[in-house]
Design an enzyme around this catalytic site. Structure first.
Site, PDB file in Angstrom:
ATOM      1  N   ASP A  95      -6.788  -0.573   6.713  1.00 14.37           N
ATOM      2  CA  ASP A  95      -5.513  -0.618   5.997  1.00 14.37           C
ATOM      3  C   ASP A  95      -4.805   0.734   5.973  1.00 14.37           C
ATOM      4  O   ASP A  95      -3.590   0.805   5.840  1.00 14.37           O
ATOM      5  CB  ASP A  95      -5.734  -1.084   4.557  1.00 14.37           C
ATOM      6  CG  ASP A  95      -6.144  -2.546   4.498  1.00 14.37           C
ATOM      7  OD1 ASP A  95      -5.697  -3.319   5.358  1.00 14.37           O
ATOM      8  OD2 ASP A  95      -6.920  -2.911   3.594  1.00 14.37           O
TER       9      ASP A  95
ATOM     10  N   LYS B  86     -11.487  22.541  14.518  1.00 12.93           N
ATOM     11  CA  LYS B  86     -12.912  22.541  14.226  1.00 12.93           C
ATOM     12  C   LYS B  86     -13.125  22.167  12.762  1.00 12.93           C
ATOM     13  O   LYS B  86     -12.416  22.629  11.870  1.00 12.93           O
ATOM     14  CB  LYS B  86     -13.510  23.913  14.511  1.00 12.93           C
ATOM     15  CG  LYS B  86     -13.543  24.261  16.001  1.00 12.93           C
ATOM     16  CD  LYS B  86     -14.226  25.588  16.222  1.00 12.93           C
ATOM     17  CE  LYS B  86     -14.266  25.909  17.718  1.00 12.93           C
ATOM     18  NZ  LYS B  86     -14.932  27.212  17.993  1.00 12.93           N
TER      19      LYS B  86
ATOM     20  N   ASN C 256     -14.366   0.124   8.962  1.00 17.51           N
ATOM     21  CA  ASN C 256     -14.960  -0.826   8.023  1.00 17.51           C
ATOM     22  C   ASN C 256     -16.209  -1.429   8.655  1.00 17.51           C
ATOM     23  O   ASN C 256     -16.592  -1.057   9.759  1.00 17.51           O
ATOM     24  CB  ASN C 256     -13.945  -1.913   7.631  1.00 17.51           C
ATOM     25  CG  ASN C 256     -13.382  -2.612   8.853  1.00 17.51           C
ATOM     26  OD1 ASN C 256     -14.098  -3.268   9.607  1.00 17.51           O
ATOM     27  ND2 ASN C 256     -12.068  -2.454   9.075  1.00 17.51           N
TER      28      ASN C 256
ATOM     29  N   LYS D 178      -1.209 -15.123   0.764  1.00 16.00           N
ATOM     30  CA  LYS D 178      -1.074 -14.501   2.089  1.00 16.00           C
ATOM     31  C   LYS D 178      -0.499 -15.491   3.097  1.00 16.00           C
ATOM     32  O   LYS D 178       0.273 -15.110   3.988  1.00 16.00           O
ATOM     33  CB  LYS D 178      -2.438 -13.996   2.564  1.00 16.00           C
ATOM     34  CG  LYS D 178      -2.401 -13.311   3.916  1.00 16.00           C
ATOM     35  CD  LYS D 178      -3.782 -12.819   4.354  1.00 16.00           C
ATOM     36  CE  LYS D 178      -4.165 -11.557   3.631  1.00 16.00           C
ATOM     37  NZ  LYS D 178      -5.390 -10.935   4.214  1.00 16.00           N
TER      38      LYS D 178
ATOM     39  N   LYS E 216       2.765 -14.006   4.868  1.00 16.99           N
ATOM     40  CA  LYS E 216       2.659 -13.626   6.289  1.00 16.99           C
ATOM     41  C   LYS E 216       3.274 -14.667   7.226  1.00 16.99           C
ATOM     42  O   LYS E 216       3.264 -14.482   8.446  1.00 16.99           O
ATOM     43  CB  LYS E 216       1.185 -13.436   6.673  1.00 16.99           C
ATOM     44  CG  LYS E 216       0.375 -12.571   5.729  1.00 16.99           C
ATOM     45  CD  LYS E 216       0.784 -11.117   5.763  1.00 16.99           C
ATOM     46  CE  LYS E 216      -0.156 -10.276   4.904  1.00 16.99           C
ATOM     47  NZ  LYS E 216       0.190  -8.851   4.896  1.00 16.99           N
TER      48      LYS E 216
ATOM     49  N   PHE F  71      -7.195 -14.340   8.886  1.00 16.86           N
ATOM     50  CA  PHE F  71      -8.421 -14.350   8.086  1.00 16.86           C
ATOM     51  C   PHE F  71      -8.203 -13.510   6.840  1.00 16.86           C
ATOM     52  O   PHE F  71      -7.478 -12.513   6.857  1.00 16.86           O
ATOM     53  CB  PHE F  71      -9.593 -13.792   8.896  1.00 16.86           C
ATOM     54  CG  PHE F  71     -10.335 -14.840   9.682  1.00 16.86           C
ATOM     55  CD1 PHE F  71     -11.601 -15.243   9.307  1.00 16.86           C
ATOM     56  CD2 PHE F  71      -9.743 -15.442  10.781  1.00 16.86           C
ATOM     57  CE1 PHE F  71     -12.283 -16.213  10.019  1.00 16.86           C
ATOM     58  CE2 PHE F  71     -10.414 -16.407  11.502  1.00 16.86           C
ATOM     59  CZ  PHE F  71     -11.687 -16.798  11.122  1.00 16.86           C
TER      60      PHE F  71
END
Length: 396
Positions: free
Chosen positions: A278, A288, A209, A337, A341, A323
């Site tokens: 994620d 290859k 990211n 969250k 969490k 965050f």
């Protein structure tokens, strides 16, 4: 960062004296009041006029100079000092300081001051390794002086070895560590994650990211400046960590999961600021890359949820901070969250403008706890980091 602070620079007779002009300029840019005291031998390498031009203050050399501002100058300026840095410090000045010899303006000022004192030796390798010098440094450390270890490299005399004065940036970081902020986090162990992770698809490609790591590194820096013992688990970034921070480099989400969970038990404050990928490829075979691979559909599987794991295993005296960066419903999703969490604080990171988000130097964050939502102003990432740390200190 140094507004209202008075820094005394003691410059002695070494070729490295010229570097202190740049350091003086750096300190002025941080809004410090800077006074320079030179030994007479230092004047053979750089002139007092240089420092007077940079600092706007008279450069002191002669103890008995009658053209000065204060009645007893070495006492008056010693009382004003928030910190004294002797750089470059020769073997001669180190010996005098260690044995209480006060026969010039610099040594008398040092002995009259109760301010913290830093010493940055600079000399030939043979002099640095001399046991007498090493004994003198131990004496200074016994009396509270902090010694900045010299670098190794090619010296002015042509020799290669230890004895080179560290860069001006390193000296500046030592000064900031001493006097920039109150050490209200002294002794606290802080674990911070920063940057992106990379999940290999094949020997050439990977999933990642846009995280630059700047916010996590700013949090680590400000926590260190406030006296914390900081460990920074970092994905691949182009940011240099501040002095004294233990950096643990990782690449994949599995690497970060392993390092964070292993180290979390000892931390009092854990801040997950990394942007962990994620998803990762469900399978990976070392082969290859074929031309047709670019058009292939790559089966993906979810990476481990590090913040959730930390929430499940955190102890009662730990503070867990996460965050959140959402493209829509930022505050609602971030509040969800917080509960999901089992975190103590979620920093909802706005990406609504070009002044916030990845890579830029400013940020706009809303702090979400069980008790409240507190919107922080748009400011630098270092200022944002300081707001977050202050909130943690005041509320948990």
């Amino acid at each position: 960062m140094l507004k209202g602070k008075t820094i005394i620079l003691g410059v002695t007779g070494s070729i490295a004296a010229y570097k202190i002009a740049n350091l003086a300029s750096m300190l002025i840019k941080q809004h410090a009041e800077v006074h320079v005291i030179m030994t007479k031998n230092a004047c053979n390498f750089i002139t007092p006029t240089t420092f007077e031009t940079l600092t706007g203050n008279k450069c002191l050399v002669d103890t008995f100079d009658r053209n000065f501002e204060f009645q007893v100058e070495h006492v008056s300026i010693a009382k004003k000092a928030d910190l004294i840095l002797v750089a470059p410090a020769t073997a001669n000045i180190i010996g005098k300081m260690a044995h209480g010899i006060c026969n010039d303006m610099l040594t008398t000022t040092i002995f009259a001051s109760r301010a913290p004192k830093l010493v940055a030796p600079a000399m030939n390798t043979g002099m640095w390794e001399n046991p007498i010098l090493q004994d003198n440094l131990k004496i200074l450390e016994h009396y509270g002086f902090q010694i900045i270890t010299p670098d190794a490299g090619r010296l002015a005399c042509g020799d290669t070895g230890k004895g080179k004065m560290p860069s001006e940036d390193t000296l500046m970081q030592h000064i900031l560590l001493q006097v920039c902020l109150p050490h209200d986090m002294q002794g606290k162990k802080v674990l911070i994650s920063a940057g992106p992770t990379q999940e290999s698809i094949d020997p050439v490609r990977y999933i990642t990211n846009h995280s630059s790591g700047k916010m996590g590194y700013a949090l680590a820096k400000m926590a260190k400046l406030r006296g914390a013992d900081v460990t920074l688990v970092s994905g691949p970034v182009n940011v240099k960590a501040f002095l004294g921070i233990q950096v643990v480099p990782v690449t994949s989400a599995a690497d970060m999961y392993s390092e964070i969970t292993q180290r979390s038990a000892d931390a009092e404050i854990i801040i997950m600021c990394s942007a962990v990928a994620d998803y990762k490829p469900a399978t990976y075979t070392d082969h290859k890359v074929k031309k047709s691979d670019a058009d292939m559909s790559i089966p993906l599987t979810r990476t481990q949820d590090i913040l959730k794991k930390l929430g499940e295993q955190k102890s009662g005296n730990q503070v867990l901070v996460g965050f959140s960066m959402e493209t829509e419903n930022l505050l609602e999703n971030s509040r969800a969250k917080l509960t999901k969490k089992n975190a103590d604080l979620i920093c909802a990171n706005s990406i609504s403008s070009g002044e916030t988000g990845f890579a830029v130097d400013t940020n706009k964050v809303t702090l979400i706890s069980a008790q409240e939502m507190k919107e922080l102003p748009l400011c630098s990432k270092e200022e944002t980091a300081n707001f977050i740390l202050s909130y943690i200190q005041e509320n948990f």
